[in-house]
Design a protein around this motif. Structure first.
Motif, PDB file in Angstrom:
ATOM      1  N   ASP A 190       0.855  -1.182   0.000  1.00  0.00           N
ATOM      2  CA  ASP A 190       0.000   0.000   0.000  1.00  0.00           C
ATOM      3  C   ASP A 190       0.899   1.242   0.000  1.00  0.00           C
ATOM      4  O   ASP A 190       1.292   1.730   1.061  1.00  0.00           O
ATOM      5  CB  ASP A 190      -0.914  -0.014   1.222  1.00  0.00           C
ATOM      6  N   LEU A 191       1.244   1.713  -1.201  1.00  0.00           N
ATOM      7  CA  LEU A 191       2.142   2.862  -1.296  1.00  0.00           C
ATOM      8  C   LEU A 191       1.520   4.133  -0.751  1.00  0.00           C
ATOM      9  O   LEU A 191       2.236   5.005  -0.269  1.00  0.00           O
ATOM     10  CB  LEU A 191       2.596   3.083  -2.736  1.00  0.00           C
ATOM     11  N   ASN A 192       0.203   4.246  -0.811  1.00  0.00           N
ATOM     12  CA  ASN A 192      -0.439   5.433  -0.255  1.00  0.00           C
ATOM     13  C   ASN A 192      -0.103   5.557   1.234  1.00  0.00           C
ATOM     14  O   ASN A 192       0.270   6.628   1.713  1.00  0.00           O
ATOM     15  CB  ASN A 192      -1.950   5.394  -0.470  1.00  0.00           C
ATOM     16  N   ALA A 193      -0.195   4.450   1.958  1.00  0.00           N
ATOM     17  CA  ALA A 193       0.134   4.457   3.385  1.00  0.00           C
ATOM     18  C   ALA A 193       1.624   4.734   3.607  1.00  0.00           C
ATOM     19  O   ALA A 193       1.994   5.486   4.503  1.00  0.00           O
ATOM     20  CB  ALA A 193      -0.256   3.131   4.023  1.00  0.00           C
ATOM     21  N   LYS A 194       2.486   4.144   2.771  1.00  0.00           N
ATOM     22  CA  LYS A 194       3.939   4.346   2.912  1.00  0.00           C
ATOM     23  C   LYS A 194       4.311   5.811   2.647  1.00  0.00           C
ATOM     24  O   LYS A 194       5.162   6.367   3.324  1.00  0.00           O
ATOM     25  CB  LYS A 194       4.712   3.442   1.957  1.00  0.00           C
TER      26      LYS A 194
END
Length: 182
Positions: free
Chosen positions: A64-68
């Motif tokens: 989940d790149l959005n969270a990262k």
């Protein structure tokens, strides 16, 4: 007069190009960062040929790149994602049912996969003889579109060095270089 307008045009072009570089540098407010991925993988290994590749089941990453991105700076999101590239990848031997090690794998290819995208080759390893680790040569490939969703996975294609069957447990370590801009 023609020389003056040509010279002026060249100077304007140079100035505009320099301004674009400055703006892009300023927009890189959040420096590129690494997103690691590590998992243990049980690979069913059945080889009746040393000339063809066998495809393993998908290895879900679900990164989940959005969270990262938000972990690094809450003012940014997946909408600010400008680049994703693989920057490290290795497979490390853990165990096997019949005693085979990673030197049973002569060649390997790794593909990234996500919905509505064609599988893309991101790493290769040729002529492996190391029984404990396979280090991959990475393709300098932009894989941004594979990470706009968190439904992403890896696929390994293996070519055997000898005819055999086994279940090999490996640790996969990967790292992705992420670039975000305003």
């Amino acid at each position: 007069m023609k020389k003056l307008s040509l010279l002026t045009g060249i100077l304007v072009l140079f100035f505009m190009t320099s301004c674009r570089d400055i703006v892009n540098a300023v927009l890189d407010v959040l420096p590129p960062f690494d997103v690691p991925f590590s998992t243990n993988v049980d690979v069913p290994f059945a080889s009746v040929s040393t000339t063809t590749y066998t495809r393993t089941p998908e290895i879900p990453m679900n990164i989940d790149l959005n969270a990262k991105i938000k972990e690094n700076n809450p003012n940014f999101s997946i909408n600010n994602l400008k680049s994703v590239k693989l920057n490290t990848l290795s497979l490390d031997y853990i165990s096997s049912q019949l005693g085979n090690k990673l030197d049973v794998i002569k060649n390997a290819r790794i593909y990234v996969k996500s919905p509505n995208q064609a599988d893309r080759l991101i790493a290769t390893a040729y002529n492996n003889t190391n029984p404990n680790t396979i280090t991959f040569t990475l393709e300098d490939t932009e894989i941004l579109e594979y990470f706009r969703t968190n439904q992403n996975s890896l696929i390994i294609e293996i070519q055997a060095s000898r005819i055999t069957a086994d279940q090999i447990k490996m640790n996969m370590n990967a790292g992705f270089k992420i670039k975000v801009q305003l």
